[in-house]
Design a protein around this motif. Structure first.
Motif, PDB file in Angstrom:
ATOM      1  N   VAL A   1       0.853  -1.234   0.038  1.00  0.00           N
ATOM      2  CA  VAL A   1      -0.003   0.133   0.278  1.00  0.00           C
ATOM      3  C   VAL A   1       0.953   1.443  -0.091  1.00  0.00           C
ATOM      4  O   VAL A   1       1.683   1.396   0.571  1.00  0.00           O
ATOM      5  N   GLN A   2       0.610   2.154  -0.716  1.00  0.00           N
ATOM      6  CA  GLN A   2       0.903   3.310  -0.945  1.00  0.00           C
ATOM      7  C   GLN A   2       0.138   4.512  -1.078  1.00  0.00           C
ATOM      8  O   GLN A   2      -0.624   4.609  -1.709  1.00  0.00           O
ATOM      9  N   LEU A   3       0.474   5.527   0.000  1.00  0.00           N
ATOM     10  CA  LEU A   3       0.040   6.937  -0.118  1.00  0.00           C
ATOM     11  C   LEU A   3       0.932   8.134  -0.371  1.00  0.00           C
ATOM     12  O   LEU A   3       1.586   8.030   0.350  1.00  0.00           O
ATOM     13  N   VAL A   4       0.815   8.748  -1.394  1.00  0.00           N
ATOM     14  CA  VAL A   4       1.714   9.747  -1.684  1.00  0.00           C
ATOM     15  C   VAL A   4       1.119  11.307  -1.908  1.00  0.00           C
ATOM     16  O   VAL A   4       0.173  11.585  -2.886  1.00  0.00           O
ATOM     17  N   GLU A   5       1.182  11.932  -0.859  1.00  0.00           N
ATOM     18  CA  GLU A   5       0.764  13.249  -0.889  1.00  0.00           C
ATOM     19  C   GLU A   5       1.677  14.169  -1.736  1.00  0.00           C
ATOM     20  O   GLU A   5       2.798  14.101  -1.940  1.00  0.00           O
ATOM     21  N   SER A   6       0.932  15.232  -2.303  1.00  0.00           N
ATOM     22  CA  SER A   6       1.769  16.403  -3.188  1.00  0.00           C
ATOM     23  C   SER A   6       0.877  17.612  -2.968  1.00  0.00           C
ATOM     24  O   SER A   6      -0.502  17.456  -2.336  1.00  0.00           O
ATOM     25  N   GLY A   7       1.367  18.863  -3.248  1.00  0.00           N
ATOM     26  CA  GLY A   7       0.624  19.837  -3.572  1.00  0.00           C
ATOM     27  C   GLY A   7       0.864  20.727  -2.277  1.00  0.00           C
ATOM     28  O   GLY A   7       0.337  21.987  -2.146  1.00  0.00           O
ATOM     29  N   GLY A   8       1.749  20.581  -1.305  1.00  0.00           N
ATOM     30  CA  GLY A   8       1.860  21.290  -0.255  1.00  0.00           C
ATOM     31  C   GLY A   8       2.829  22.423  -0.589  1.00  0.00           C
ATOM     32  O   GLY A   8       3.382  22.449  -1.639  1.00  0.00           O
ATOM     33  N   GLY A   9       3.285  23.388   0.235  1.00  0.00           N
ATOM     34  CA  GLY A   9       4.113  24.323   0.173  1.00  0.00           C
ATOM     35  C   GLY A   9       3.877  25.622   0.801  1.00  0.00           C
ATOM     36  O   GLY A   9       3.271  25.735   1.881  1.00  0.00           O
ATOM     37  N   ASP A  89      -3.252  27.296   9.719  1.00  0.00           N
ATOM     38  CA  ASP A  89      -3.089  26.117   9.000  1.00  0.00           C
ATOM     39  C   ASP A  89      -2.024  25.365   8.914  1.00  0.00           C
ATOM     40  O   ASP A  89      -1.968  24.537   8.170  1.00  0.00           O
ATOM     41  N   THR A  90      -0.627  25.978   9.215  1.00  0.00           N
ATOM     42  CA  THR A  90       0.614  25.568   8.847  1.00  0.00           C
ATOM     43  C   THR A  90       0.645  24.423   9.681  1.00  0.00           C
ATOM     44  O   THR A  90       0.445  24.251  11.005  1.00  0.00           O
ATOM     45  N   ALA A  91       1.086  23.142   8.963  1.00  0.00           N
ATOM     46  CA  ALA A  91       1.036  21.943   9.494  1.00  0.00           C
ATOM     47  C   ALA A  91       1.777  20.921   8.284  1.00  0.00           C
ATOM     48  O   ALA A  91       1.840  21.463   7.298  1.00  0.00           O
ATOM     49  N   VAL A  92       2.152  19.691   8.954  1.00  0.00           N
ATOM     50  CA  VAL A  92       2.291  18.681   8.199  1.00  0.00           C
ATOM     51  C   VAL A  92       0.929  18.052   7.920  1.00  0.00           C
ATOM     52  O   VAL A  92       0.027  17.609   8.844  1.00  0.00           O
ATOM     53  N   TYR A  93       0.474  17.930   6.396  1.00  0.00           N
ATOM     54  CA  TYR A  93      -0.955  17.236   6.247  1.00  0.00           C
ATOM     55  C   TYR A  93      -0.659  16.011   5.740  1.00  0.00           C
ATOM     56  O   TYR A  93       0.216  15.765   4.931  1.00  0.00           O
ATOM     57  N   TYR A  94      -1.410  14.959   6.423  1.00  0.00           N
ATOM     58  CA  TYR A  94      -1.271  13.472   5.859  1.00  0.00           C
ATOM     59  C   TYR A  94      -2.602  12.824   5.607  1.00  0.00           C
ATOM     60  O   TYR A  94      -3.583  13.248   6.031  1.00  0.00           O
ATOM     61  N   CYS A  95      -2.528  12.117   4.512  1.00  0.00           N
ATOM     62  CA  CYS A  95      -3.700  11.392   4.204  1.00  0.00           C
ATOM     63  C   CYS A  95      -3.770  10.135   4.944  1.00  0.00           C
ATOM     64  O   CYS A  95      -2.607   9.632   4.905  1.00  0.00           O
ATOM     65  N   TYR A  96      -4.858   9.516   5.028  1.00  0.00           N
ATOM     66  CA  TYR A  96      -4.963   8.306   5.827  1.00  0.00           C
ATOM     67  C   TYR A  96      -6.044   7.389   5.284  1.00  0.00           C
ATOM     68  O   TYR A  96      -7.138   7.800   4.753  1.00  0.00           O
ATOM     69  N   ALA A  97      -5.919   6.138   4.801  1.00  0.00           N
ATOM     70  CA  ALA A  97      -6.813   5.533   4.217  1.00  0.00           C
ATOM     71  C   ALA A  97      -7.302   4.282   5.419  1.00  0.00           C
ATOM     72  O   ALA A  97      -6.412   3.777   6.302  1.00  0.00           O
ATOM     73  N   LEU A  98      -8.545   4.330   5.547  1.00  0.00           N
ATOM     74  CA  LEU A  98      -9.291   3.283   6.657  1.00  0.00           C
ATOM     75  C   LEU A  98      -9.560   1.868   6.114  1.00  0.00           C
ATOM     76  O   LEU A  98     -10.660   1.479   5.858  1.00  0.00           O
ATOM     77  N   TRP A 104      -1.064   5.444   6.461  1.00  0.00           N
ATOM     78  CA  TRP A 104      -0.602   7.098   6.343  1.00  0.00           C
ATOM     79  C   TRP A 104       0.434   7.110   5.252  1.00  0.00           C
ATOM     80  O   TRP A 104       0.915   6.356   4.720  1.00  0.00           O
ATOM     81  N   GLY A 105       0.081   8.292   4.651  1.00  0.00           N
ATOM     82  CA  GLY A 105       1.191   8.825   3.856  1.00  0.00           C
ATOM     83  C   GLY A 105       2.286   9.440   4.537  1.00  0.00           C
ATOM     84  O   GLY A 105       2.330   9.299   5.680  1.00  0.00           O
ATOM     85  N   GLN A 106       3.245  10.001   3.760  1.00  0.00           N
ATOM     86  CA  GLN A 106       4.459  10.527   4.221  1.00  0.00           C
ATOM     87  C   GLN A 106       4.354  11.812   4.903  1.00  0.00           C
ATOM     88  O   GLN A 106       5.134  12.448   5.766  1.00  0.00           O
ATOM     89  N   GLY A 107       3.281  12.405   4.340  1.00  0.00           N
ATOM     90  CA  GLY A 107       3.076  14.082   4.917  1.00  0.00           C
ATOM     91  C   GLY A 107       3.679  14.968   3.802  1.00  0.00           C
ATOM     92  O   GLY A 107       4.573  14.671   3.082  1.00  0.00           O
ATOM     93  N   THR A 108       2.737  15.988   3.812  1.00  0.00           N
ATOM     94  CA  THR A 108       3.342  17.155   3.162  1.00  0.00           C
ATOM     95  C   THR A 108       3.340  18.446   3.845  1.00  0.00           C
ATOM     96  O   THR A 108       2.138  18.568   4.460  1.00  0.00           O
ATOM     97  N   GLN A 109       4.362  19.315   3.686  1.00  0.00           N
ATOM     98  CA  GLN A 109       4.254  20.496   4.579  1.00  0.00           C
ATOM     99  C   GLN A 109       3.609  21.632   3.819  1.00  0.00           C
ATOM    100  O   GLN A 109       3.617  21.954   2.903  1.00  0.00           O
ATOM    101  N   VAL A 110       2.599  22.355   4.804  1.00  0.00           N
ATOM    102  CA  VAL A 110       1.994  23.585   4.145  1.00  0.00           C
ATOM    103  C   VAL A 110       2.278  24.529   5.181  1.00  0.00           C
ATOM    104  O   VAL A 110       2.179  24.260   6.565  1.00  0.00           O
ATOM    105  N   THR A 111       2.862  25.699   4.775  1.00  0.00           N
ATOM    106  CA  THR A 111       3.194  26.842   5.539  1.00  0.00           C
ATOM    107  C   THR A 111       2.555  28.018   5.013  1.00  0.00           C
ATOM    108  O   THR A 111       2.464  28.124   3.921  1.00  0.00           O
ATOM    109  N   VAL A 112       1.724  28.587   6.033  1.00  0.00           N
ATOM    110  CA  VAL A 112       1.158  29.839   5.750  1.00  0.00           C
ATOM    111  C   VAL A 112       1.569  31.046   6.184  1.00  0.00           C
ATOM    112  O   VAL A 112       1.720  31.065   7.469  1.00  0.00           O
ATOM    113  N   SER A 113       2.212  31.931   5.327  1.00  0.00           N
ATOM    114  CA  SER A 113       3.026  33.170   5.903  1.00  0.00           C
ATOM    115  C   SER A 113       2.930  34.160   5.063  1.00  0.00           C
ATOM    116  O   SER A 113       2.675  34.009   3.691  1.00  0.00           O
ATOM    117  N   SER A 114       2.898  35.394   5.292  1.00  0.00           N
ATOM    118  CA  SER A 114       2.949  36.274   4.511  1.00  0.00           C
ATOM    119  C   SER A 114       4.317  36.681   4.316  1.00  0.00           C
ATOM    120  O   SER A 114       4.642  37.701   3.378  1.00  0.00           O
TER     121      SER A 114
END
Length: 114
Positions: A1-9, A89-98, A104-114
């Motif tokens: 099983v593999q979960l791969v997150e993308s789109g963070g930043g 909302d700044t956090a590492v975001y993970y997807c999870y399959a029940l 769990w995926g490996q996570g993707t970092q989201v940073t919200v900053s001006s």
């Protein structure tokens, strides 16, 4: 099983980001999917969930009205559309399959900053 997150930043307050989680190794359409996040120094928390049947969605109060979870069973992918971003909302975001024991995926970092 593999979960791969993308789109963070880096996102800006009031801006948008879209996270994707591409899944493989299990029958994606048969299982509920979730997005969690872990802010710096805090515990992991549930952000949103979508069921396998009828796409029933639930959201944490902190993101309700701003975030949207969706899924594309043909692409084995779950998405998290994040609008009106806030610094908290700044956090590492993970997807999870029940599925099975849970995956769990490996996570993707989201940073919200001006």
């Amino acid at each position: 099983v593999q979960l791969v997150e993308s789109g963070g930043g880096l996102g800006h307050p009031g801006g948008s980001l879209r996270l994707s989680c591409a899944s493989s190794g299990f029958t994606f359409s048969s299982y509920d999917m979730r997005w969690y996040r872990q802010p710096p120094g805090k515990a992991r928390e549930l952000v949103a969930a979508i069921s396998s049947v009828r796409n029933v969605r639930i959201y944490a109060d902190s993101v309700k009205g701003r975030f949207t979870i969706s899924r594309d069973n043909a692409k084995n992918t779950v998405y998290l559309e994040m609008n009106s971003l806030k610094p908290e909302d700044t956090a590492v975001y993970y997807c999870y399959a029940l599925a099975g024991p849970g995956y769990w995926g490996q996570g993707t970092q989201v940073t919200v900053s001006s």
